[in-house]
Design a protein around this motif. Structure first.
Motif, short mmCIF file in Angstrom:
data_model
loop_
_atom_site.label_atom_id
_atom_site.label_comp_id
_atom_site.label_asym_id
_atom_site.label_seq_id
_atom_site.Cartn_x
_atom_site.Cartn_y
_atom_site.Cartn_z
N CYS A 1 -0.81 1.80 -3.90
CA CYS A 1 -0.48 2.24 -2.54
C CYS A 1 -1.69 2.76 -1.77
N HIS B 1 6.08 5.66 -8.24
CA HIS B 1 5.96 5.84 -6.78
C HIS B 1 7.39 5.68 -6.26
N CYS C 1 -1.31 4.34 -9.30
CA CYS C 1 -0.01 3.86 -8.83
C CYS C 1 0.08 2.33 -8.97
N HIS D 1 1.53 8.60 -1.25
CA HIS D 1 2.02 8.46 -2.62
C HIS D 1 2.94 9.62 -2.98
ZN LIG Z 1 1.85 5.06 -4.90
#
Ligand SMILES: [Zn+2]
Length: 339
Positions: free
Chosen positions: A119, A213, A115, A175
Motif C-alpha cells: 500500500c 491491511h 504490507c 495502512h
Molecule cells: Zn497496507
C-alpha cells in the motif's frame, strides 16, 4: 463515486469490463512445484479469468513450459447438506498463498513496509496503489473501494473492499491493520445490505486473513451455502445454527451492528481469531481456535469465512479427493471454539 442502489450492477459490470480488458489475467511466479507437474518452482505462470461465450472461466498458461494448464479448479457437492468443496490450484500461486504447515501460523507483520497490498510501494506490480478501483462508494464513515481479487474463488466476481478514511486524497492509501472497529462494522453492514446476490466477509488474522491491511471481501453468491440451510436456535443472549457442525453465532441480516460488535470486541480483546460472514438473510460470526488455523483434513491452506459457511476451498488435491461430511465435521471441531 457511486451511492445509489444499483451499486451491485455497477460492480459486476466493472468486473466484466476488467475481464474484457484482460486485467484479470496476471503473471505470477510459481513459488513451489505443482504436485501434478503442471508447473515447477520458478515457472512464469499467467492465470486469471477469461470470457468464453457467455460464461466466465479460469484461464491458466505456463509460459515457461509453453503450455496451457488444465483443470486447476474443480468443484463438487460433498453431501445433501449442501457442503461444497473446491480444489483451486491457483490459490497456491498468489502472493502469500504457498503451502503452509499445520497449526498456528506465524504472525503477519503489521507494519506498512511489509504490507502484502504494497500500500506504500507503487513499484510492486500488484500494489493497490497502481490498481484502479472497479468502483468506489462513500458510506457514513469511510470511502470503500472495490478491487478485483487477483486469485478469484469465483469467476463471476470476487472483490476486495478496502476502506479509507473519508476525505483522504485519491491515490493515497493509509495502512491500517486487519482489525475491526465499530465504524468499520457499521459501514460494512450498510454495504452488504446494498448488495444483491453477493456475500461480504471479513477474516481476522489467524482465521484466514493473508494480508494484514484492513479489507473485506465480496463474492458472487450463486448457490445456497450450507450455513444458510440451518435454522437459528435462540439461547437468549445469542443464537446458534441448530445442528450445524460448528458453533457459530447467527444474527439476522437486520440485526444492529452494535449487537454484533459486542461479540467482535470480546474476540479481539481476547485475541480470539474469527470469521464474519454476511450471507443472504443472515450474519454469521465464527470464533476460531488459532492453534488449529490449518488442520490435517485440509492441509496447505486455512479455511476462512467462506469455508466455515460451507464452501471449502482447498489447494490440496488429496484433501479434495477425500472430502466427506465426517472430515468436515472433524475439521470444524478443531477449528472452532466450544463453550
Ligand atoms: Zn497496507
Amino acid at each position: 463515486m457511486e451511492t445509489s442502489s444499483n451499486l451491485t450492477m455497477q460492480l459486476y459490470r466493472a468486473w466484466q469490463q476488467a475481464i474484457a480488458d484482460n486485467k484479470l489475467i496476471n503473471d505470477f511466479q510459481a513459488v513451489e512445484d505443482d504436485p501434478d507437474g503442471r508447473w515447477a518452482k520458478g515457472d512464469e505462470i499467467a492465470f486469471g479469468i477469461q470470457r468464453l461465450g457467455d460464461q466466465y472461466a479460469y484461464y491458466a498458461q505456463n509460459h515457461t513450459q509453453g503450455r496451457a494448464i488444465q483443470s486447476a479448479v474443480e468443484e463438487k457437492t460433498v453431501d445433501e447438506t449442501g457442503f461444497i468443496c473446491q480444489f483451486n490450484g491457483y490459490r497456491a500461486l498468489r502472493p502469500g498463498g504457498q503451502r503452509k504447515a499445520l497449526g498456528r501460523q506465524p504472525a503477519i507483520p503489521a507494519n506498512a513496509e511489509r504490507c502484502r497490498f504494497s500500500c506504500q510501494d507503487p513499484t510492486q506490480s500488484l500494489s493497490l496503489l497502481v490498481r484502479t478501483p472497479l468502483i468506489q462508494v462513500q458510506l457514513q464513515h469511510f470511502t470503500w473501494s472495490a478491487f478485483y481479487n487477483a486469485a478469484p474463488i469465483d469467476p463471476n466476481g470476487h472483490f476486495l473492499w478496502i476502506p479509507t478514511p473519508l476525505g483522504d486524497p485519491q491515490g493515497v492509501l493509509r495502512h491500517f491493520p486487519q482489525y475491526l472497529t465499530p465504524r468499520l462494522l457499521e459501514d460494512a453492514l450498510v454495504l452488504f445490505q446494498t448488495f444483491h446476490q453477493t456475500m461480504l466477509f471479513f477474516n481476522s488474522l489467524h482465521a484466514g486473513a493473508s494480508v494484514n491491511h484492513i479489507h473485506f471481501q465480496a463474492l458472487y453468491h450463486g448457490s445456497v451455502l450450507a450455513a444458510e440451510k440451518y435454522a437459528f436456535k435462540d439461547f437468549g443472549r445469542y443464537s446458534l445454527l441448530d445442528g450445524y457442525p460448528a458453533k457459530v453465532l447467527a444474527f439476522s441480516k437486520e440485526n444492529s451492528w452494535e449487537k454484533i460488535f459486542d461479540w467482535v470486541h470480546q474476540f479481539q480483546k481476547n485475541s480470539i481469531p474469527f470469521n464474519l460472514m454476511l450471507l443472504g438473510d443472515r450474519i454469521i460470526l465464527i470464533p476460531r481456535n488459532g492453534d488449529h488455523e490449518i488442520v490435517s483434513e485440509f492441509p496447505g491452506n486455512g479455511l476462512a469465512a467462506l469455508g466455515m459457511s460451507g464452501k471449502i476451498v482447498t489447494i490440496d488435491p488429496e484433501a479434495y479427493a477425500k472430502v466427506t461430511r465426517e472430515r468436515i465435521e472433524k475439521a470444524f471441531q478443531k477449528m472452532t471454539l466450544d463453550w
